[in-house]
Write a protein that holds these residues in place. Structure first.
Motif, PDB file in Angstrom:
ATOM      1  N   GLN A  82       0.832  -1.202   0.000  1.00  0.00           N
ATOM      2  CA  GLN A  82       0.000   0.000   0.000  1.00  0.00           C
ATOM      3  C   GLN A  82       0.868   1.255   0.000  1.00  0.00           C
ATOM      4  O   GLN A  82       0.560   2.222  -0.699  1.00  0.00           O
ATOM      5  CB  GLN A  82      -0.916   0.025   1.217  1.00  0.00           C
ATOM      6  CG  GLN A  82      -2.131  -0.837   1.095  1.00  0.00           C
ATOM      7  CD  GLN A  82      -3.044  -0.693   2.303  1.00  0.00           C
ATOM      8  OE1 GLN A  82      -2.612  -0.370   3.401  1.00  0.00           O
ATOM      9  NE2 GLN A  82      -4.319  -0.945   2.090  1.00  0.00           N
ATOM     10  N   GLN A  83       1.951   1.241   0.763  1.00  0.00           N
ATOM     11  CA  GLN A  83       2.844   2.398   0.808  1.00  0.00           C
ATOM     12  C   GLN A  83       3.519   2.612  -0.541  1.00  0.00           C
ATOM     13  O   GLN A  83       3.646   3.745  -1.007  1.00  0.00           O
ATOM     14  CB  GLN A  83       3.897   2.217   1.904  1.00  0.00           C
ATOM     15  CG  GLN A  83       3.330   2.321   3.295  1.00  0.00           C
ATOM     16  CD  GLN A  83       4.334   1.916   4.371  1.00  0.00           C
ATOM     17  OE1 GLN A  83       5.340   1.271   4.098  1.00  0.00           O
ATOM     18  NE2 GLN A  83       4.039   2.295   5.612  1.00  0.00           N
ATOM     19  N   GLN A  84       3.943   1.512  -1.176  1.00  0.00           N
ATOM     20  CA  GLN A  84       4.574   1.629  -2.497  1.00  0.00           C
ATOM     21  C   GLN A  84       3.579   2.152  -3.525  1.00  0.00           C
ATOM     22  O   GLN A  84       3.923   2.978  -4.365  1.00  0.00           O
ATOM     23  CB  GLN A  84       5.139   0.273  -2.930  1.00  0.00           C
ATOM     24  CG  GLN A  84       6.336  -0.166  -2.127  1.00  0.00           C
ATOM     25  CD  GLN A  84       6.734  -1.607  -2.408  1.00  0.00           C
ATOM     26  OE1 GLN A  84       5.962  -2.387  -2.944  1.00  0.00           O
ATOM     27  NE2 GLN A  84       7.955  -1.948  -2.022  1.00  0.00           N
ATOM     28  N   LEU A  85       2.354   1.685  -3.440  1.00  0.00           N
ATOM     29  CA  LEU A  85       1.311   2.134  -4.360  1.00  0.00           C
ATOM     30  C   LEU A  85       1.019   3.616  -4.157  1.00  0.00           C
ATOM     31  O   LEU A  85       0.893   4.371  -5.126  1.00  0.00           O
ATOM     32  CB  LEU A  85       0.053   1.293  -4.154  1.00  0.00           C
ATOM     33  CG  LEU A  85      -1.079   1.481  -5.134  1.00  0.00           C
ATOM     34  CD1 LEU A  85      -0.630   1.220  -6.559  1.00  0.00           C
ATOM     35  CD2 LEU A  85      -2.228   0.559  -4.757  1.00  0.00           C
ATOM     36  N   ALA A  86       0.927   4.039  -2.919  1.00  0.00           N
ATOM     37  CA  ALA A  86       0.682   5.451  -2.621  1.00  0.00           C
ATOM     38  C   ALA A  86       1.842   6.313  -3.107  1.00  0.00           C
ATOM     39  O   ALA A  86       1.626   7.412  -3.643  1.00  0.00           O
ATOM     40  CB  ALA A  86       0.451   5.651  -1.129  1.00  0.00           C
ATOM     41  N   ALA A  87       3.061   5.806  -2.953  1.00  0.00           N
ATOM     42  CA  ALA A  87       4.235   6.551  -3.417  1.00  0.00           C
ATOM     43  C   ALA A  87       4.213   6.691  -4.943  1.00  0.00           C
ATOM     44  O   ALA A  87       4.527   7.754  -5.478  1.00  0.00           O
ATOM     45  CB  ALA A  87       5.523   5.860  -2.958  1.00  0.00           C
ATOM     46  N   ARG A  88       3.824   5.631  -5.641  1.00  0.00           N
ATOM     47  CA  ARG A  88       3.743   5.705  -7.108  1.00  0.00           C
ATOM     48  C   ARG A  88       2.631   6.666  -7.520  1.00  0.00           C
ATOM     49  O   ARG A  88       2.791   7.442  -8.466  1.00  0.00           O
ATOM     50  CB  ARG A  88       3.507   4.313  -7.696  1.00  0.00           C
ATOM     51  CG  ARG A  88       3.401   4.296  -9.214  1.00  0.00           C
ATOM     52  CD  ARG A  88       4.632   4.811  -9.915  1.00  0.00           C
ATOM     53  NE  ARG A  88       4.512   4.611 -11.356  1.00  0.00           N
ATOM     54  CZ  ARG A  88       5.341   5.088 -12.245  1.00  0.00           C
ATOM     55  NH1 ARG A  88       6.388   5.796 -11.863  1.00  0.00           N
ATOM     56  NH2 ARG A  88       5.163   4.874 -13.520  1.00  0.00           N
ATOM     57  N   ALA A  89       1.512   6.640  -6.815  1.00  0.00           N
ATOM     58  CA  ALA A  89       0.422   7.579  -7.121  1.00  0.00           C
ATOM     59  C   ALA A  89       0.903   9.010  -6.911  1.00  0.00           C
ATOM     60  O   ALA A  89       0.609   9.895  -7.736  1.00  0.00           O
ATOM     61  CB  ALA A  89      -0.800   7.279  -6.256  1.00  0.00           C
ATOM     62  N   ASP A  90       1.650   9.256  -5.839  1.00  0.00           N
ATOM     63  CA  ASP A  90       2.211  10.590  -5.595  1.00  0.00           C
ATOM     64  C   ASP A  90       3.134  11.005  -6.731  1.00  0.00           C
ATOM     65  O   ASP A  90       3.113  12.158  -7.187  1.00  0.00           O
ATOM     66  CB  ASP A  90       2.992  10.617  -4.275  1.00  0.00           C
ATOM     67  CG  ASP A  90       2.104  10.486  -3.051  1.00  0.00           C
ATOM     68  OD1 ASP A  90       0.882  10.707  -3.172  1.00  0.00           O
ATOM     69  OD2 ASP A  90       2.647  10.155  -1.971  1.00  0.00           O
TER      70      ASP A  90
END
Length: 159
Positions: A82-90
């Motif tokens: 989830q953190q990696q996904l949020a970072a990619r979205a950012d």
């Protein structure tokens, strides 16, 4: 713990369960029966195996601890994803705001999910769909892999 100590603990648990049977606040509480059941299991283990009880040698306890560790590892993995996904979205949102979400930014596995994160956060812009559609049409980035193109069925119709 010896078999005598386990038997005494079992009797204490049964007594507590008996004394608590009329308490409304404990009507749905499963701890009493579970405690009695566990003391019965431990007492039976000691009667049949003999010796002294130690949780380190109890296969049931060790299995439960191993299951707890696996569940914790799975939860940690999920949080990390989830953190990696949020970072990619950012990252995609930053490129989008800067007007640089174009062919120079390669798609990666998971970008479809990052798009959904942007949608849910209210940070989505149709530029993202255009960028994904262009990469899919060009077969660039992770869409160079035929399996990724097949999996792109999860993208919205607009893409």
């Amino acid at each position: 713990m010896t078999v005598t100590e386990a038997a005494a603990a079992l009797e204490d648990a049964r007594l507590r369960q008996h004394m608590d049977r009329d308490r409304e606040d404990l009507a749905d509480d499963e701890r009493g029966p579970a405690e009695v059941s566990e003391w019965e299991r431990i007492t039976q283990l000691l009667v049949t195996a003999g010796g002294v009880y130690a949780p380190e040698t109890d296969a049931v306890v060790q299995d439960e601890l191993a299951a707890d560790r696996r569940a914790e590892e799975a939860e940690q993995q999920r949080l990390q994803e989830q953190q990696q996904l949020a970072a990619r979205a950012d990252e995609l949102a930053a490129h989008m705001r800067a007007g640089r979400l174009d062919r120079t930014v390669e798609t990666r596995p998971g970008d479809e999910a990052a798009r959904e994160v942007l949608v849910h956060r209210g940070d989505y812009h149709p530029v993202v769909d255009g960028w994904l559609a262009q990469a899919l049409a060009d077969r660039s980035g992770h869409y160079a892999d035929p399996a990724a193109r097949t999996a792109a069925d999860s993208l919205p119709e607009s893409v």
